[in-house]
Enzyme design. Sequence first.
Site, PDB file in Angstrom:
ATOM      1  N   ASP A   9       0.849   5.593   0.469  1.00 47.39           N
ATOM      2  CA  ASP A   9       0.089   6.677   1.087  1.00 47.39           C
ATOM      3  C   ASP A   9      -0.284   7.741   0.065  1.00 47.39           C
ATOM      4  O   ASP A   9       0.192   7.746  -1.075  1.00 47.39           O
ATOM      5  CB  ASP A   9       0.918   7.331   2.200  1.00 47.39           C
ATOM      6  CG  ASP A   9       1.142   6.408   3.382  1.00 47.39           C
ATOM      7  OD1 ASP A   9       0.302   5.508   3.599  1.00 47.39           O
ATOM      8  OD2 ASP A   9       2.153   6.582   4.092  1.00 47.39           O
ATOM      9  N   ARG A  17       0.837  -1.202   0.000  1.00 45.88           N
ATOM     10  CA  ARG A  17       0.000   0.000   0.000  1.00 45.88           C
ATOM     11  C   ARG A  17       0.869   1.248   0.000  1.00 45.88           C
ATOM     12  O   ARG A  17       1.890   1.301   0.674  1.00 45.88           O
ATOM     13  CB  ARG A  17      -0.911   0.008   1.229  1.00 45.88           C
ATOM     14  CG  ARG A  17      -1.908  -1.133   1.278  1.00 45.88           C
ATOM     15  CD  ARG A  17      -2.631  -1.145   2.611  1.00 45.88           C
ATOM     16  NE  ARG A  17      -3.520  -2.297   2.736  1.00 45.88           N
ATOM     17  CZ  ARG A  17      -4.128  -2.639   3.858  1.00 45.88           C
ATOM     18  NH1 ARG A  17      -3.950  -1.907   4.956  1.00 45.88           N
ATOM     19  NH2 ARG A  17      -4.917  -3.695   3.904  1.00 45.88           N
ATOM     20  N   TYR A  39      11.987   0.852  -2.692  1.00 41.47           N
ATOM     21  CA  TYR A  39      11.498   2.220  -2.808  1.00 41.47           C
ATOM     22  C   TYR A  39      12.640   3.122  -3.259  1.00 41.47           C
ATOM     23  O   TYR A  39      13.815   2.822  -3.032  1.00 41.47           O
ATOM     24  CB  TYR A  39      10.971   2.747  -1.472  1.00 41.47           C
ATOM     25  CG  TYR A  39       9.614   2.233  -1.061  1.00 41.47           C
ATOM     26  CD1 TYR A  39       8.463   2.971  -1.319  1.00 41.47           C
ATOM     27  CD2 TYR A  39       9.477   1.019  -0.400  1.00 41.47           C
ATOM     28  CE1 TYR A  39       7.215   2.513  -0.931  1.00 41.47           C
ATOM     29  CE2 TYR A  39       8.235   0.543  -0.003  1.00 41.47           C
ATOM     30  CZ  TYR A  39       7.106   1.302  -0.270  1.00 41.47           C
ATOM     31  OH  TYR A  39       5.869   0.843   0.118  1.00 41.47           O
ATOM     32  N   ARG A  62       9.929   7.661   4.935  1.00 40.10           N
ATOM     33  CA  ARG A  62       9.815   9.110   5.105  1.00 40.10           C
ATOM     34  C   ARG A  62      10.437   9.563   6.425  1.00 40.10           C
ATOM     35  O   ARG A  62      11.016  10.650   6.513  1.00 40.10           O
ATOM     36  CB  ARG A  62       8.349   9.526   5.009  1.00 40.10           C
ATOM     37  CG  ARG A  62       7.779   9.392   3.597  1.00 40.10           C
ATOM     38  CD  ARG A  62       6.283   9.617   3.580  1.00 40.10           C
ATOM     39  NE  ARG A  62       5.940  10.947   4.097  1.00 40.10           N
ATOM     40  CZ  ARG A  62       4.693  11.297   4.395  1.00 40.10           C
ATOM     41  NH1 ARG A  62       3.686  10.423   4.237  1.00 40.10           N
ATOM     42  NH2 ARG A  62       4.447  12.515   4.838  1.00 40.10           N
TER      43      ARG A  62
END
Length: 260
Positions: A51, A49, A109, A196
Site C-alpha cells: 500500500d 502488492r 513482513y 496494520r
Amino acid sequence: MRVALGLSYNGSSYEGWQSQLSGNTIQDRLEHALGQFTAQQFRVNCAGRTDAGVHGLMQVVHFDTLLERDEASWVRGTNAFLPRDIAVQWARHMPGDFHSRGSAIARRYAYVLLESPVRPSVEAGRVGWVYRPMDGAAIERAAAYLVGEHDFSSFRAAQCQAKSPVKTLTRITVSRRGPYWRFEFEANAFLHHMIRNIMGCLVSVGQGAHSPEWILEVLAARDRDAAAPTFSPDGLYFMGPVYEDRFALPTGAPAYDWLP
C-alpha cells in the site's frame, strides 16, 4: 526468457505498488525504467502488492522477454533509470514455471515501531510511533494467540479481495533495541491491511487498554469493528516472499540488517 528481479524501495513518496493513472507507483516507475533501458514496453508481476507508504526490502517481480541480457546488466541498466529510493538488488534467469506470486509458499513482513515521548524526525515515514510505554510480555502473549490457522475477518479491510479470510500465520516474533520495537510476521498469505490491523491490536494490548486474551475475543468476533483502528503504514516493510529451494533465489537483502 523469464527474468526475476529483487527490488527494494522506500514507499513514502509513492501511492503503493500497483499501477495508477498518476504514474506515481512502484510498478509504474519500474516498468518505465525497464522501458528506458530496453526501448521496449514491460508489464511486471509482483510477489505481493504494498500500500501507499509501505516499504519493500525484497519485493520479487518477474517478466517475460525476448531480449538477451546478462543478470548484472539487468541490475545496472534498470537502476540507471530508477529514482534514488527504488533499486533492483539482483536479477535471475528463471524457468518458465516460476511465478513471482504463484510460486511463493510464504510471505514475510516486519513492522518497526518507535516508543518515544517525541515523534520521529530523521526516521519519519520509516517507523511507526507510540508515545506511551508498552509491556513486551503482554504483547508476546497476545501475539501467540494469533499464530496458527484462523479466520482473520476481524483484521481484514473492507476492500480486501481475498477469496477466503482463513490464513495461516506461522510466526510472529517481537524484539526490542533501545526505543525501537521490531515485529516480524510470516504467513502463507495476508489479507489487505491485516498486519496494520494486528499492529493496532498489539499496541492496544501493550499499552494496557486490553488484556492479551482480548485478542481471542477479536478473533472469535470475525468482525472488523471488534478490533483496534488500523495502524500507520509508516513502519511496515515487505521483507519478501519465500520460495522452494529449487528456485535458488536470494532470501534476504542488505537492508534487513539496517532495520532496528
